[in-house]
Scaffold this motif. Structure first.
Motif, PDB file in Angstrom:
ATOM      1  N   ASP A 198      79.771  63.939  49.107  1.00 20.04           N
ATOM      2  CA  ASP A 198      79.306  63.586  51.186  1.00 20.04           C
ATOM      3  C   ASP A 198      77.753  63.739  50.889  1.00 20.04           C
ATOM      4  N   TRP A 199      77.163  62.988  51.086  1.00 12.63           N
ATOM      5  CA  TRP A 199      75.612  62.672  51.565  1.00 12.63           C
ATOM      6  C   TRP A 199      75.648  62.845  52.926  1.00 12.63           C
ATOM      7  N   CYS A 200      74.862  63.546  53.387  1.00 13.48           N
ATOM      8  CA  CYS A 200      74.614  63.898  54.574  1.00 13.48           C
ATOM      9  C   CYS A 200      73.207  64.060  55.210  1.00 13.48           C
ATOM     10  N   ALA A 201      73.054  63.378  56.309  1.00  5.13           N
ATOM     11  CA  ALA A 201      71.604  63.514  56.960  1.00  5.13           C
ATOM     12  C   ALA A 201      71.905  63.949  58.787  1.00  5.13           C
ATOM     13  N   ARG A 234      74.761  69.649  61.875  1.00  8.61           N
ATOM     14  CA  ARG A 234      75.311  68.752  62.154  1.00  8.61           C
ATOM     15  C   ARG A 234      75.025  67.437  61.954  1.00  8.61           C
ATOM     16  N   PRO A 235      75.881  66.981  61.098  1.00 10.99           N
ATOM     17  CA  PRO A 235      75.750  65.783  60.696  1.00 10.99           C
ATOM     18  C   PRO A 235      75.777  64.766  61.431  1.00 10.99           C
ATOM     19  N   LEU A 236      74.462  63.656  61.136  1.00 10.33           N
ATOM     20  CA  LEU A 236      74.601  62.319  61.968  1.00 10.33           C
ATOM     21  C   LEU A 236      74.445  61.155  61.249  1.00 10.33           C
ATOM     22  N   MET A 237      74.894  61.025  60.053  1.00  6.01           N
ATOM     23  CA  MET A 237      74.749  59.988  59.199  1.00  6.01           C
ATOM     24  C   MET A 237      75.322  60.370  57.531  1.00  6.01           C
ATOM     25  N   VAL A 238      76.525  59.691  57.603  1.00  6.68           N
ATOM     26  CA  VAL A 238      77.094  60.606  55.841  1.00  6.68           C
ATOM     27  C   VAL A 238      78.059  59.187  55.403  1.00  6.68           C
ATOM     28  N   VAL A 239      77.477  59.414  53.481  1.00  6.03           N
ATOM     29  CA  VAL A 239      78.042  58.653  53.136  1.00  6.03           C
ATOM     30  C   VAL A 239      78.605  59.333  51.836  1.00  6.03           C
ATOM     31  N   THR A 240      80.200  58.712  51.768  1.00  5.61           N
ATOM     32  CA  THR A 240      81.304  59.570  51.507  1.00  5.61           C
ATOM     33  C   THR A 240      81.895  58.253  50.713  1.00  5.61           C
ATOM     34  N   ARG A 251      62.110  57.087  50.726  1.00 10.49           N
ATOM     35  CA  ARG A 251      60.894  56.524  51.731  1.00 10.49           C
ATOM     36  C   ARG A 251      61.325  55.753  52.275  1.00 10.49           C
ATOM     37  N   PHE A 252      62.774  55.231  52.434  1.00 15.50           N
ATOM     38  CA  PHE A 252      63.296  53.847  53.094  1.00 15.50           C
ATOM     39  C   PHE A 252      63.428  54.996  54.534  1.00 15.50           C
ATOM     40  N   LYS A 253      63.944  53.264  55.492  1.00 12.24           N
ATOM     41  CA  LYS A 253      63.900  53.994  56.379  1.00 12.24           C
ATOM     42  C   LYS A 253      66.224  54.226  56.733  1.00 12.24           C
ATOM     43  N   PRO A 254      66.254  54.855  57.505  1.00 12.55           N
ATOM     44  CA  PRO A 254      67.007  55.536  57.955  1.00 12.55           C
ATOM     45  C   PRO A 254      68.474  54.431  57.176  1.00 12.55           C
ATOM     46  N   PRO A 308      84.934  53.634  49.684  1.00 16.96           N
ATOM     47  CA  PRO A 308      83.786  53.971  50.340  1.00 16.96           C
ATOM     48  C   PRO A 308      83.589  53.755  51.291  1.00 16.96           C
ATOM     49  N   GLY A 309      83.162  54.820  52.044  1.00 18.98           N
ATOM     50  CA  GLY A 309      83.153  54.476  53.599  1.00 18.98           C
ATOM     51  C   GLY A 309      81.516  55.352  54.492  1.00 18.98           C
ATOM     52  N   GLU A 310      81.594  55.279  55.542  1.00 16.81           N
ATOM     53  CA  GLU A 310      80.568  55.970  56.436  1.00 16.81           C
ATOM     54  C   GLU A 310      80.677  56.601  57.185  1.00 16.81           C
ATOM     55  N   ARG A 311      80.472  57.812  58.098  1.00 20.93           N
ATOM     56  CA  ARG A 311      80.475  58.619  59.312  1.00 20.93           C
ATOM     57  C   ARG A 311      79.240  58.331  59.530  1.00 20.93           C
ATOM     58  N   GLY A 312      79.266  58.593  60.980  1.00 18.49           N
ATOM     59  CA  GLY A 312      78.130  59.162  61.719  1.00 18.49           C
ATOM     60  C   GLY A 312      77.263  57.982  62.543  1.00 18.49           C
ATOM     61  N   GLY A 313      78.401  56.491  62.746  1.00 17.69           N
ATOM     62  CA  GLY A 313      77.198  55.368  63.005  1.00 17.69           C
ATOM     63  C   GLY A 313      77.671  54.728  61.928  1.00 17.69           C
ATOM     64  N   GLY A 314      77.572  53.313  62.471  1.00 16.60           N
ATOM     65  CA  GLY A 314      77.483  52.277  62.094  1.00 16.60           C
ATOM     66  C   GLY A 314      78.540  51.174  61.399  1.00 16.60           C
ATOM     67  N   ASP A 315      78.702  49.823  60.251  1.00 22.22           N
ATOM     68  CA  ASP A 315      79.644  49.816  59.504  1.00 22.22           C
ATOM     69  C   ASP A 315      79.910  50.323  58.888  1.00 22.22           C
ATOM     70  N   ASP A 316      81.509  49.436  57.775  1.00 24.57           N
ATOM     71  CA  ASP A 316      81.853  50.575  56.912  1.00 24.57           C
ATOM     72  C   ASP A 316      81.154  49.870  55.434  1.00 24.57           C
TER      73      ASP A 316
END
Length: 156
Positions: free
Chosen positions: A95-98, A129-135, A31-34, A141-149
């Motif tokens: 890897d969690w992907c959205a 096509r992943p737009l947001m990844v938490v890996t 239910r959280f915002k992305p 830990p880090g993330e791909r697909g936008g945002g800071d590490d």
């Protein structure tokens, strides 16, 4: 009786308390915002090792066997978050992907990947096509697909 019988531990195995807690938490997170969801999952991933495909598949099977809503077509976001949380309880993180499906039917989708493969998905990695990844990579830990590490600092 000569054979010793043991009862399974409560909270272990399919439908256990820890599994149900992870699923319940995943429905709250869904239910959280992305941006906020990404930050929370990034914090959860800290200190974990990368999950193997087998670990992630086991978590997928446990989550879908326990929750009909997660097993359904429209349960991808809570299902993927629950899979990640179940793995995290064991010390690992997939890897969690959205993102979106790139083949019909075009739609938003969330999924878990391990060892470069989607876990429990009918769609192939090429169709997503992943737009947001938490890996996590090499314990960092880090993330791909936008945002800071570190995932912090921005309000959603």
């Amino acid at each position: 009786m000569t054979t010793e019988m043991t009862m399974p531990r409560r909270g272990a195995g399919p439908g256990g308390v820890r599994l149900r807690a992870a699923i319940a938490a995943a429905f709250v997170l869904a239910r959280f915002k992305p941006g906020r969801l990404r930050r929370v999952l990034t914090r959860c991933a800290k200190g974990a090792r990368p999950a193997t495909y087998e670990e992630t598949l086991e978590a997928y099977e446990a989550v879908t066997a326990t929750s009909r809503r997660c097993a359904g077509r429209y349960g991808c976001l809570p299902r993927s978050a629950a899979i990640a949380l179940v793995c995290r309880m064991a010390g690992s993180w997939p890897d969690w992907c959205a993102g979106v499906r790139t083949a019909p039917p075009f739609s938003p989708h969330a999924w878990a990947e391990a060892e470069g493969r989607t876990v429990g998905e009918q769609a192939e990695s090429a169709d997503l096509r992943p737009l947001m990844v938490v890996t996590v990579r090499e314990g960092v830990p880090g993330e791909r697909g936008g945002g800071d590490d570190d995932g912090g600092g921005q309000a959603s």
